[in-house]
Design a protein around this motif. Structure first.
Motif, PDB file in Angstrom:
ATOM      1  N   ASN A  69     -25.883  10.949  32.409  1.00 47.19           N
ATOM      2  CA  ASN A  69     -24.662  11.540  31.836  1.00 47.19           C
ATOM      3  C   ASN A  69     -23.404  10.879  32.411  1.00 47.19           C
ATOM      4  O   ASN A  69     -22.455  10.550  31.687  1.00 47.19           O
ATOM      5  N   VAL A  72     -22.984   7.301  31.048  1.00 43.90           N
ATOM      6  CA  VAL A  72     -22.490   7.279  29.669  1.00 43.90           C
ATOM      7  C   VAL A  72     -20.984   7.516  29.648  1.00 43.90           C
ATOM      8  O   VAL A  72     -20.233   6.822  28.951  1.00 43.90           O
ATOM      9  N   LEU A  73     -20.509   8.498  30.410  1.00 46.25           N
ATOM     10  CA  LEU A  73     -19.071   8.758  30.467  1.00 46.25           C
ATOM     11  C   LEU A  73     -18.317   7.596  31.108  1.00 46.25           C
ATOM     12  O   LEU A  73     -17.190   7.281  30.713  1.00 46.25           O
ATOM     13  N   VAL A  76     -17.826   5.104  28.366  1.00 41.09           N
ATOM     14  CA  VAL A  76     -16.734   5.530  27.485  1.00 41.09           C
ATOM     15  C   VAL A  76     -15.385   5.234  28.143  1.00 41.09           C
ATOM     16  O   VAL A  76     -14.463   4.722  27.503  1.00 41.09           O
ATOM     17  N   ASP A  90     -19.001   8.310  19.362  1.00 42.19           N
ATOM     18  CA  ASP A  90     -20.310   8.904  19.111  1.00 42.19           C
ATOM     19  C   ASP A  90     -21.410   7.845  19.147  1.00 42.19           C
ATOM     20  O   ASP A  90     -22.486   8.072  19.720  1.00 42.19           O
ATOM     21  N   VAL A  93     -22.074   6.774  22.741  1.00 45.73           N
ATOM     22  CA  VAL A  93     -22.822   7.789  23.484  1.00 45.73           C
ATOM     23  C   VAL A  93     -24.293   7.770  23.084  1.00 45.73           C
ATOM     24  O   VAL A  93     -25.185   7.818  23.947  1.00 45.73           O
ATOM     25  N   THR A  97     -27.012   6.507  25.829  1.00 48.08           N
ATOM     26  CA  THR A  97     -27.952   7.547  26.277  1.00 48.08           C
ATOM     27  C   THR A  97     -29.385   7.139  25.999  1.00 48.08           C
ATOM     28  O   THR A  97     -30.250   7.195  26.882  1.00 48.08           O
ATOM     29  N   PRO A 104     -29.259  12.545  23.456  1.00 46.81           N
ATOM     30  CA  PRO A 104     -28.006  13.308  23.443  1.00 46.81           C
ATOM     31  C   PRO A 104     -28.272  14.778  23.099  1.00 46.81           C
ATOM     32  O   PRO A 104     -28.774  15.089  22.017  1.00 46.81           O
ATOM     33  N   VAL A 116     -22.014  13.779  20.511  1.00 48.88           N
ATOM     34  CA  VAL A 116     -20.988  14.064  21.507  1.00 48.88           C
ATOM     35  C   VAL A 116     -19.893  14.897  20.850  1.00 48.88           C
ATOM     36  O   VAL A 116     -19.727  14.855  19.625  1.00 48.88           O
ATOM     37  N   VAL A 145     -20.051  15.007  27.073  1.00 48.78           N
ATOM     38  CA  VAL A 145     -21.367  14.374  26.992  1.00 48.78           C
ATOM     39  C   VAL A 145     -22.417  15.273  27.632  1.00 48.78           C
ATOM     40  O   VAL A 145     -22.197  15.828  28.709  1.00 48.78           O
ATOM     41  N   THR A 147     -26.821  15.405  28.230  1.00 43.16           N
ATOM     42  CA  THR A 147     -28.014  14.558  28.176  1.00 43.16           C
ATOM     43  C   THR A 147     -29.289  15.345  28.446  1.00 43.16           C
ATOM     44  O   THR A 147     -29.319  16.215  29.324  1.00 43.16           O
ATOM     45  N   SER A 157     -17.749  16.640  31.084  1.00 47.33           N
ATOM     46  CA  SER A 157     -16.772  16.037  30.175  1.00 47.33           C
ATOM     47  C   SER A 157     -15.573  15.535  30.952  1.00 47.33           C
ATOM     48  O   SER A 157     -15.303  15.976  32.076  1.00 47.33           O
TER      49      SER A 157
END
Length: 298
Positions: A69, A72-73, A76, A90, A93, A97, A104, A116, A145, A147, A157
């Motif tokens: 998680n 992934v963030l 982003v 999206d 993500v 993931t 997700p 997401v 996000v 997971t 988030s």
């Protein structure tokens, strides 16, 4: 629920296997823990049920999910900018993931159509990514996000300021993040969730903002959304006790204007501020330990 839990504690023999699945005898494992819970309940405190207490093995697997998680963030954060669509977020993500072996959690959750949540400006939460929503200079956006990895859940988030953001929006984002830090000062084993909730609320309101009442944090780990419900308009000394092994999210939604919100009538998901003023949210996933807390995802 709590009365039944006490009865369950009383029926376990001291030499029986502990309810936590450790394989140890109850007297060598959670016996004293349960006795303390029972005493606290008799004093009038709200206690968690056994299924809210994660075992060491479960905690390690939830941490693995949390690592994905966070990654992934982080991805982003490195790529988000003006000119991209929330649909692109999206896609990032989903790809990041699944590339790491995860799923997700939002995708198809109770009918949610994307991987997401992307909530822009006056969207409080549950914004649905779209090719038609293009981020522009001055926007603030929450990217939420979640997971699933090998059956275990993580959830966090972050807020992002796109380009040159107004001082008012930037301050809202910064105060909301600091509100979580203020709340964490009250997170300790055998304290109350309301201690943390009031600290967050006090900080937000002292800075001239309001806190959304209807939506809060939640337990997470074995399922996407578990008990307990975590309010950020609660009072010190109230709500459930925080005990070692509990995992939940801290995710206050703080509005620049009034606290009132409404749900999009068309998609029945996205929540907006009623007055059209901006809203901000950060979310972390927290484990209560024997001597404090550990953040598992941020």
């Amino acid at each position: 629920m709590k009365i039944k839990e006490v009865q369950k504690m009383e029926t376990i023999g001291r030499n029986d296997a502990c309810w936590c699945g450790s394989g140890k005898k109850y007297k060598k494992c959670h016996c004293q823990f349960d006795e303390k819970l029972k005493e606290l309940q008799q004093e009038g405190h709200i206690i968690p049920s056994h299924d809210m207490i994660k075992t060491p093995e479960q905690i390690e697997k939830i941490k693995e999910s949390g690592k994905i998680n966070i990654a992934v963030l982080d991805y982003v954060a490195e790529h988000i900018c003006a000119g991209i669509s929330t649909e692109q977020i999206d896609l990032w993500v989903y790809e990041q993931t699944t590339h790491r072996g995860g799923i997700p959690a939002p995708l198809n959750y109770e009918g949610f159509p994307k991987s997401v949540c992307t909530s822009v400006n006056d969207q409080v939460c549950h914004g649905i990514p779209s090719a038609d929503v293009i981020l522009k200079d001055g926007d603030i956006i929450n990217v939420d996000v979640s997971t699933i990895y090998k059956g275990y859940y993580s959830d966090s988030s972050r807020m992002f300021c796109i380009g040159e953001v107004s001082p008012e929006k930037k301050r809202l984002v910064e105060v909301t993040k600091q509100a979580i830090e203020e709340g964490l000062k009250q997170v300790r084993p055998w304290g109350h969730l309301g201690d943390m909730g009031q600290a967050i609320n006090d900080y937000a309101t002292a800075n001239g903002y309001t806190v959304v009442r209807e939506i809060g944090g939640h337990g997470v780990g074995l399922e996407f959304h578990e008990d307990p419900w975590v309010s950020f308009v609660s009072k010190k000394g109230t709500e459930m006790l925080m005990v070692p092994g509990m995992i939940f999210t801290i995710e206050p939604m703080i509005n620049m204007g009034k606290a009132d919100i409404f749900v999009d009538a068309e998609n029945d998901w996205t929540i907006y501020t009623d007055d059209g003023m901006p809203s901000a949210q950060w979310e972390i996933q927290v484990l209560i330990t024997e001597d404090g807390y550990e953040i598992l995802s941020w």
